[in-house]
Scaffold this motif. Structure first.
Motif, short mmCIF file in Angstrom:
data_model
loop_
_atom_site.label_atom_id
_atom_site.label_comp_id
_atom_site.label_asym_id
_atom_site.label_seq_id
_atom_site.Cartn_x
_atom_site.Cartn_y
_atom_site.Cartn_z
N CYS A 52 33.81 -50.33 -21.90
CA CYS A 52 32.65 -49.80 -20.86
C CYS A 52 32.69 -50.50 -19.78
O CYS A 52 32.73 -50.14 -18.57
N LEU A 53 32.79 -51.94 -20.15
CA LEU A 53 32.06 -52.65 -18.93
C LEU A 53 33.56 -52.93 -17.86
O LEU A 53 33.47 -52.88 -16.57
N VAL A 54 34.74 -52.97 -18.52
CA VAL A 54 35.97 -52.94 -17.84
C VAL A 54 36.32 -51.67 -17.05
O VAL A 54 36.61 -51.83 -15.73
N THR A 55 36.08 -50.77 -17.45
CA THR A 55 36.30 -49.46 -16.88
C THR A 55 35.04 -49.36 -15.74
O THR A 55 35.43 -48.60 -14.60
N ALA A 56 33.99 -49.70 -16.06
CA ALA A 56 32.81 -49.79 -15.11
C ALA A 56 33.48 -50.40 -13.79
O ALA A 56 33.05 -50.25 -12.53
N ALA A 57 33.85 -51.55 -14.10
CA ALA A 57 34.12 -52.45 -12.98
C ALA A 57 35.40 -51.94 -12.15
O ALA A 57 35.45 -51.87 -10.87
N CYS A 58 36.43 -50.97 -12.98
CA CYS A 58 37.34 -50.27 -12.21
C CYS A 58 37.02 -49.25 -11.20
O CYS A 58 37.45 -48.72 -10.41
N VAL A 98 38.72 -54.05 -7.56
CA VAL A 98 39.46 -54.02 -8.89
C VAL A 98 39.91 -52.31 -8.82
O VAL A 98 40.99 -52.10 -9.49
N ALA A 99 39.10 -51.50 -8.26
CA ALA A 99 39.22 -50.17 -8.28
C ALA A 99 40.53 -50.02 -7.40
O ALA A 99 41.42 -49.14 -7.82
N GLN A 100 40.95 -50.47 -6.23
CA GLN A 100 42.14 -50.48 -5.54
C GLN A 100 43.20 -51.12 -6.53
O GLN A 100 44.24 -50.68 -6.31
N MET A 114 39.98 -43.70 -15.61
CA MET A 114 39.01 -44.78 -15.73
C MET A 114 37.84 -44.08 -16.00
O MET A 114 37.10 -44.37 -16.88
N ILE A 115 37.58 -42.97 -15.38
CA ILE A 115 36.50 -42.06 -15.64
C ILE A 115 36.14 -41.64 -16.99
O ILE A 115 35.04 -41.81 -17.78
N THR A 116 37.38 -40.97 -17.38
CA THR A 116 37.19 -40.29 -18.74
C THR A 116 37.18 -41.42 -19.80
O THR A 116 36.29 -41.15 -20.65
N VAL A 117 37.87 -42.58 -19.89
CA VAL A 117 38.01 -43.62 -20.77
C VAL A 117 36.41 -44.33 -20.80
O VAL A 117 35.77 -44.44 -21.69
N HIS A 118 35.77 -44.35 -19.57
CA HIS A 118 34.59 -44.96 -19.47
C HIS A 118 33.48 -44.07 -20.22
O HIS A 118 32.66 -44.40 -20.98
N GLU A 119 33.70 -42.78 -19.90
CA GLU A 119 32.76 -41.75 -20.49
C GLU A 119 32.74 -41.65 -22.11
O GLU A 119 31.75 -41.65 -22.64
N TRP A 120 33.92 -41.60 -22.49
CA TRP A 120 34.17 -41.37 -23.91
C TRP A 120 33.94 -42.84 -24.82
O TRP A 120 33.31 -42.73 -25.91
N SER A 121 34.11 -43.73 -24.21
CA SER A 121 33.97 -45.16 -24.88
C SER A 121 32.38 -45.46 -24.83
O SER A 121 31.72 -45.93 -25.72
N GLY A 122 31.54 -44.87 -23.84
CA GLY A 122 30.13 -44.98 -23.94
C GLY A 122 29.47 -43.92 -25.02
O GLY A 122 28.60 -44.46 -25.54
N ILE A 123 30.26 -43.03 -25.18
CA ILE A 123 29.77 -41.63 -26.13
C ILE A 123 29.97 -42.48 -27.56
O ILE A 123 29.18 -42.21 -28.30
N ILE A 139 21.82 -42.48 -11.71
CA ILE A 139 22.82 -43.51 -11.42
C ILE A 139 22.06 -44.66 -11.17
O ILE A 139 22.63 -45.71 -11.38
N PHE A 140 20.97 -44.69 -10.35
CA PHE A 140 20.20 -45.89 -10.04
C PHE A 140 19.84 -46.89 -11.18
O PHE A 140 20.24 -47.92 -11.41
N VAL A 141 19.62 -46.20 -12.33
CA VAL A 141 18.95 -46.85 -13.37
C VAL A 141 20.46 -47.18 -14.53
O VAL A 141 20.20 -48.30 -14.85
N HIS A 142 21.12 -46.41 -14.41
CA HIS A 142 22.45 -46.79 -15.01
C HIS A 142 23.20 -47.78 -14.41
O HIS A 142 23.49 -48.78 -15.09
N ASP A 143 23.30 -47.95 -13.02
CA ASP A 143 23.97 -49.14 -12.38
C ASP A 143 23.21 -50.40 -12.50
O ASP A 143 23.70 -51.36 -12.88
N CYS A 144 21.63 -50.36 -12.45
CA CYS A 144 21.00 -51.70 -12.87
C CYS A 144 21.01 -52.07 -14.00
O CYS A 144 21.14 -53.43 -14.32
N LEU A 145 21.11 -51.18 -15.06
CA LEU A 145 21.11 -51.60 -16.51
C LEU A 145 22.36 -52.26 -16.78
O LEU A 145 22.58 -52.85 -17.45
N ALA A 146 23.46 -51.66 -16.18
CA ALA A 146 24.72 -52.05 -16.50
C ALA A 146 25.04 -53.61 -15.96
O ALA A 146 25.43 -54.43 -16.74
#
Length: 220
Positions: free
Chosen positions: A45-51, A57-59, A67-76, A167-174
């Motif tokens: 979750c953290l690595v894909t969020a950084a990507c 890192v995204a570039q 990355m979006i797909t892996v991030h979503e499913w690893s979170g679920i 998005i704001f809560v998600h990013d701050c908590l991340a």
């Protein structure tokens, strides 16, 4: 125990594997597997969020849709190891310990605030007060992250909560989770015996008496 067909005596129970000399079992195989699986999912979750959110890192990585797909499913899937762990009696017993604050936990916190490191100043059960607070905080944070992530994914679920707010809560908590996990790993690397207990399941009896003196008499 009931006897098998054709026998006249009860079948003997399977002998328990003896503990190594001078050691105590701290975690069962199921508990270690839950911890390991949760740790790997959290890392993904953290690595894909950084990507996704850190420009350089995204570039470097690219493949944003992947990355979006892996991030979503690893979170679920993040709560899944703990839910499966509920089938383990030892895991359920440890959850009860983590959810119970004893008087000596308050003493441990007072000593931690005063930076007292003496074992007698910091009595603890199987888990000290810091570990209990961390476990409760990270469990709550995962629930909030899943909720805000789903609101970002399915924007029509709760129309009165905007996607921007989620998005704001998600990013701050991340960011909060990132810093707390770094502190957690730093503490773990300062205690090789604790890491050994998570890796092999056993710790030295002397370590238990020095750092978790209330554990032997603690109720499950």
């Amino acid at each position: 125990m009931r006897s098998t067909a054709g026998s006249t005596e009860p079948t003997a129970a399977a002998p328990r594997r003896p503990e190594p000399a001078g050691k105590v079992q701290r975690f069962t195989g199921a508990e270690r597997l839950v911890h390991r699986a949760t740790g790997w999912l959290m890392l993904v979750c953290l690595v894909t969020a950084a990507c996704l959110y850190l420009g350089p890192v995204a570039q470097l990585v690219g493949r944003r849709y992947l990355m979006i797909t892996v991030h979503e499913w690893s979170g679920i899937l993040l709560p899944l190891p703990s839910l499966l762990g509920l089938f383990s009696p030892a895991f359920r017993a440890d959850l009860r310990r983590l959810n119970r604050f004893a008087p000596y936990d308050r003493q441990w916190l007072r000593a931690a605030r005063r930076r007292l490191k003496s074992p007698t100043a910091r009595p603890a059960g199987k888990f000290n007060a810091g570990q209990k607070i961390y476990a409760g905080w990270i469990a709550g944070a995962v629930v909030v992250m899943m909720a805000t992530g789903l609101l970002m994914w399915f924007t029509g679920w709760l129309p009165f909560i905007s996607r921007t707010s989620a998005i704001f809560v998600h990013d701050c908590l991340a960011w909060g989770i990132t810093f707390v996990l770094i502190a957690h790993m730093r503490k773990a690397y300062q205690d090789p015996e604790a890491r050994l207990g998570m890796r092999t399941g056993h710790v030295r009896r002397e370590w238990v008496m020095r750092n978790h003196s209330k554990w032997p008499g603690e109720e499950k």
